[in-house]
Write a protein that holds these residues in place. Structure first.
Motif, PDB file in Angstrom:
ATOM      1  N   SER B  51      -8.784   5.839  -5.050  1.00  0.00           N
ATOM      2  CA  SER B  51      -8.611   4.294  -5.423  1.00  0.00           C
ATOM      3  C   SER B  51      -8.525   4.299  -6.766  1.00  0.00           C
ATOM      4  O   SER B  51      -9.466   4.658  -7.473  1.00  0.00           O
ATOM      5  N   ILE B  52      -7.597   3.582  -7.136  1.00  0.00           N
ATOM      6  CA  ILE B  52      -7.371   3.343  -8.738  1.00  0.00           C
ATOM      7  C   ILE B  52      -7.011   2.142  -8.867  1.00  0.00           C
ATOM      8  O   ILE B  52      -6.127   1.504  -8.772  1.00  0.00           O
ATOM      9  N   GLY B  54      -5.834  -1.392 -10.062  1.00  0.00           N
ATOM     10  CA  GLY B  54      -4.865  -1.763 -10.656  1.00  0.00           C
ATOM     11  C   GLY B  54      -3.407  -1.189 -10.182  1.00  0.00           C
ATOM     12  O   GLY B  54      -2.413  -1.416 -10.188  1.00  0.00           O
ATOM     13  N   LEU B  55      -3.662  -0.030  -9.616  1.00  0.00           N
ATOM     14  CA  LEU B  55      -2.683   0.908  -9.157  1.00  0.00           C
ATOM     15  C   LEU B  55      -2.671   1.003  -7.581  1.00  0.00           C
ATOM     16  O   LEU B  55      -1.532   0.636  -6.991  1.00  0.00           O
ATOM     17  N   GLY B  56      -3.620   1.195  -6.800  1.00  0.00           N
ATOM     18  CA  GLY B  56      -3.765   1.203  -5.445  1.00  0.00           C
ATOM     19  C   GLY B  56      -4.531   2.206  -5.048  1.00  0.00           C
ATOM     20  O   GLY B  56      -5.345   2.970  -5.634  1.00  0.00           O
ATOM     21  N   GLU B  57      -4.110   2.656  -3.651  1.00  0.00           N
ATOM     22  CA  GLU B  57      -5.124   3.688  -2.848  1.00  0.00           C
ATOM     23  C   GLU B  57      -3.830   4.586  -2.219  1.00  0.00           C
ATOM     24  O   GLU B  57      -2.697   4.411  -1.779  1.00  0.00           O
ATOM     25  N   THR B  79       3.809  12.289  -6.973  1.00  0.00           N
ATOM     26  CA  THR B  79       5.019  11.854  -6.192  1.00  0.00           C
ATOM     27  C   THR B  79       5.150  10.297  -6.372  1.00  0.00           C
ATOM     28  O   THR B  79       6.278   9.923  -6.242  1.00  0.00           O
ATOM     29  N   GLU B 241       0.636  13.409   9.079  1.00  0.00           N
ATOM     30  CA  GLU B 241       0.451  12.473   8.021  1.00  0.00           C
ATOM     31  C   GLU B 241       1.491  11.200   8.429  1.00  0.00           C
ATOM     32  O   GLU B 241       2.395  11.148   8.841  1.00  0.00           O
ATOM     33  N   ASN B 242       1.142  10.016   7.956  1.00  0.00           N
ATOM     34  CA  ASN B 242       2.102   8.863   7.977  1.00  0.00           C
ATOM     35  C   ASN B 242       1.472   7.960   6.707  1.00  0.00           C
ATOM     36  O   ASN B 242       0.236   8.090   6.322  1.00  0.00           O
ATOM     37  N   ARG B 243       2.265   7.045   6.312  1.00  0.00           N
ATOM     38  CA  ARG B 243       2.111   5.944   5.358  1.00  0.00           C
ATOM     39  C   ARG B 243       0.834   5.214   5.844  1.00  0.00           C
ATOM     40  O   ARG B 243       0.638   4.739   6.945  1.00  0.00           O
ATOM     41  N   LYS B 245      -2.337   2.383   4.605  1.00  0.00           N
ATOM     42  CA  LYS B 245      -3.102   1.610   3.636  1.00  0.00           C
ATOM     43  C   LYS B 245      -4.244   1.333   4.033  1.00  0.00           C
ATOM     44  O   LYS B 245      -5.489   1.730   2.985  1.00  0.00           O
TER      45      LYS B 245
END
Lengths: 344, 280
Positions: B51-52, B54-57, B79, B241-243, B245
């Protein structure tokens, strides 16, 4: 089970009085339809409303909700460390929620309140609510709720069921939370001995007015792959433009996205409604997309509602038959027809 | 109520370029609060959300082994938005880790069994975690024979090379490294992973399990090889693997049929996967 009688003048006064203890939410006129909104001081829920375009799911699952906050300022002691956003959850009375929408909340709860993980935002909002439902005397032509383990007088998930008898209200108290709200409203006149039979008769009449039915018996007996690989999906989904209207209007659709928004050096991590209808929903970082074609996304939605959910939770289908998606779909896609196709 | 969306604050403790093309880096993180490290007790095969703010996870498999204490490592391919930013971060920077998430390789089932590990490219992270864990002196006797087939395009694209060669010298693990084409000073196999698997894999038996993790093309050609060798579908274990959140089974995007890859997986047997739509 206690049933109270409330005449219409007392109803208004009592609801406003309960506003001293509860934040009140209810259906109010909104352009050409109704919407669930927080009521202002002195504002009453419109108990004569027919339906709301959007379901009341946003009360617990807002379209956009700040979950966490952060600072990216290196001079802050907590730079880049996420903190839970501070939020208050005062007691809220949701007045006039329809029984199928209350049932939908119970289905959504299966997703947000699990043994392993609990979504604190959804759950705290849920626990703060007292659901004062309004029975549906005249179901709409797209209402097929009685085929979806609910119905116009369903008490599931409600704390009080209010029935409009024309002359006044009968309020069936269903939980201690419901009793507490009735006490706060000053509603304490017990209805006569015939109240229960009156409600039963009205329920029977309302249910008889629902002519629209679906059946999932054959879906239940088929495997996931039999239904998934069926040859009809491209035809079934042909008209769908993947706009996502159905997912947003649906009281049981719960998918969400998580995004960060930074303003200067202060930021928030937000949960936003999302939709399985969009291509980005499943696109991998590599560009590979398991649901690359629009019909695959349409298939996902109906498979989720009518098969995956049923198999995973053993709690029926992920649809309460409210009919919103049927009325609002710009391409005239009808979940009842798709269900019939799947149930062949 | 525990908030599953809040990441544990961590500091980047070390960064190593992992491949010759510099597209992968291995990050070692230490927890800023000791108690968080205890809460992050994990098993080989699990993943976490890096987790960053401002950028996301991003969901990334845990590359360190549960037997390695005091830190956790992740090898990350550059990527997208978050991974690209992560590749610019420096030792000492603060970010977050949320997890551990998902299930793990079925270690209870695998006790006392022979294990064939087949990996390709940079999908070797949780396999590295698994091998390191199994080779730990306290665990090695728990497992039978261990064979590892690991392939990459070139020697420089193999992850954890120093460790691979070290394991190659040991008696208690059979390493079968391979690269796609001949390369200078390369004394190991040459050829694609499925072909090498066919040559070196131990015979199928009730007591032998295969763990397969790699790019789709490798998996596509490896599964028929394993079938040919007689491996039963419930003895072939894969990591999907899958997208993702949320990583906790709520946001709804990673499902394959009834199964949520983030929570019910990412580890499934081939017999489980056969029952689901191939939406991964």
């Amino acid at each position: 089970m206690k049933i109270l009688h409330i005449d219409k003048a007392s109803w208004d006064k009592g609801v406003l009085k309960s506003g001293e203890t509860y934040r009140l939410t209810g259906p109010v006129k909104d352009k050409d339809t109704h919407a669930f909104k927080n009521l202002n001081d002195g504002e009453l829920p419109d108990m004569g409303y027919v339906e709301t375009k959007m379901s009341p799911k946003a009360l617990l699952f807002p379209r956009s909700e700040v979950m966490l906050t952060y600072s990216t300022n290196p001079h802050d002691g907590n730079c880049n460390i996420m903190k839970e956003a501070s939020k208050a959850y005062p007691p809220r009375a949701v007045i006039g929620i329809r029984p199928f929408d209350a049932k939908a909340i119970q289905l959504v709860k299966l997703n947000f309140d699990t043994e392993e993980y609990k979504d604190p935002y959804w759950l705290k909002a849920y626990e703060a609510c007292t659901f004062v439902g309004l029975a549906i005397n005249q179901p709409s032509i797209t209402d097929f709720s009685t085929s979806c383990n609910t119905g116009p007088f369903d008490e599931t998930g409600l704390d009080v069921l209010v029935v409009d008898t024309g002359h006044g209200f009968l309020a069936k108290i269903l939980s201690t939370k419901g009793q507490a709200w009735a006490d706060a409203a000053g509603f304490n006149i017990e209805a006569g001995a015939d109240a229960a039979s009156k409600i039963t008769a009205m329920k029977k009449e309302a249910e008889a007015n629902i002519v629209s039915k679906i059946s999932v018996d054959k879906i239940a007996g088929k495997t996931v792959l039999e239904l998934f690989d069926a040859g009809h999906w491209e035809d079934t989904a042909f008209g769908c433009i993947n706009c996502g209207t159905c997912t947003f209007a649906c009281p049981t659709c719960w998918c969400f996205d998580i995004q960060d928004e930074t303003y200067g050096t202060q930021g928030v991590r937000i949960k936003n409604w999302d939709s399985c209808m969009t291509g980005l929903f499943t696109m991998h970082g590599s560009g590979h997309n398991p649901r690359e074609y629009p019909y695959q996304r349409t298939r996902q939605r109906f498979m989720h509602k009518l098969k995956y959910f049923m198999d995973k939770y053993q709690e029926g289908i992920m649809c309460v038959g409210c009919g919103r998606c049927i009325k609002q779909c710009p391409a005239n896609i009808d979940i009842r027809e798709i269900c019939n196709t799947m149930n062949q | 109520m525990e908030n599953p969306y809040i990441p544990y604050p961590v500091s980047i403790d070390d960064i190593q370029i992992a491949t010759e093309d510099k597209s992968l880096k291995t990050f070692r993180f230490v927890f800023q609060n000791k108690s968080d490290e205890e809460k992050f007790a994990y098993k080989a095969g699990q993943f976490a959300e890096l987790s960053i703010p401002g950028l996301g996870e991003i969901p990334i498999g845990i590359a360190s082994s549960p037997t390695e204490k005091g830190f956790v490592t992740f090898t990350v391919f550059k990527t997208g938005k978050v991974t690209s930013h992560l590749h610019t971060m420096k030792v000492g920077d603060t970010m977050g880790i949320r997890g551990p998430l998902g299930n793990w390789y079925p270690w209870d089932t695998l006790m006392g069994k022979n294990i064939l590990i087949i990996g390709g490219g940079f999908a070797f992270t949780t396999l590295r975690s698994s091998i390191k864990m199994m080779l730990d002196p306290s665990n090695r006797s728990v497992f039978g024979n261990i064979d590892v087939v690991y392939g990459a395009r070139t020697p420089g694209m193999l992850l954890y090379k120093d460790e691979l060669f070290e394991w190659g010298k040991r008696e208690d693990i059979n390493m079968h490294l391979t690269v796609d084409t001949e390369a200078p000073n390369w004394d190991y196999h040459v050829g694609f992973t499925p072909a090498i698997t066919e040559k070196v894999a131990p015979k199928a038996s009730d007591d032998t399990y295969a763990i397969v993790c790699g790019p789709p093309i490798m998996i596509k050609f490896t599964l028929p090889v394993l079938e040919k060798l007689g491996y039963k579908h419930d003895h072939i274990i894969m990591s999907l693997e899958n997208r993702m959140k949320c990583g906790i089974g709520m946001c709804g995007r990673c499902n394959i049929g009834t199964e949520l890859v983030c929570k019910d997986g990412p580890i499934f047997t081939l017999s489980d996967i056969n029952k689901t739509p191939k939406e991964y």
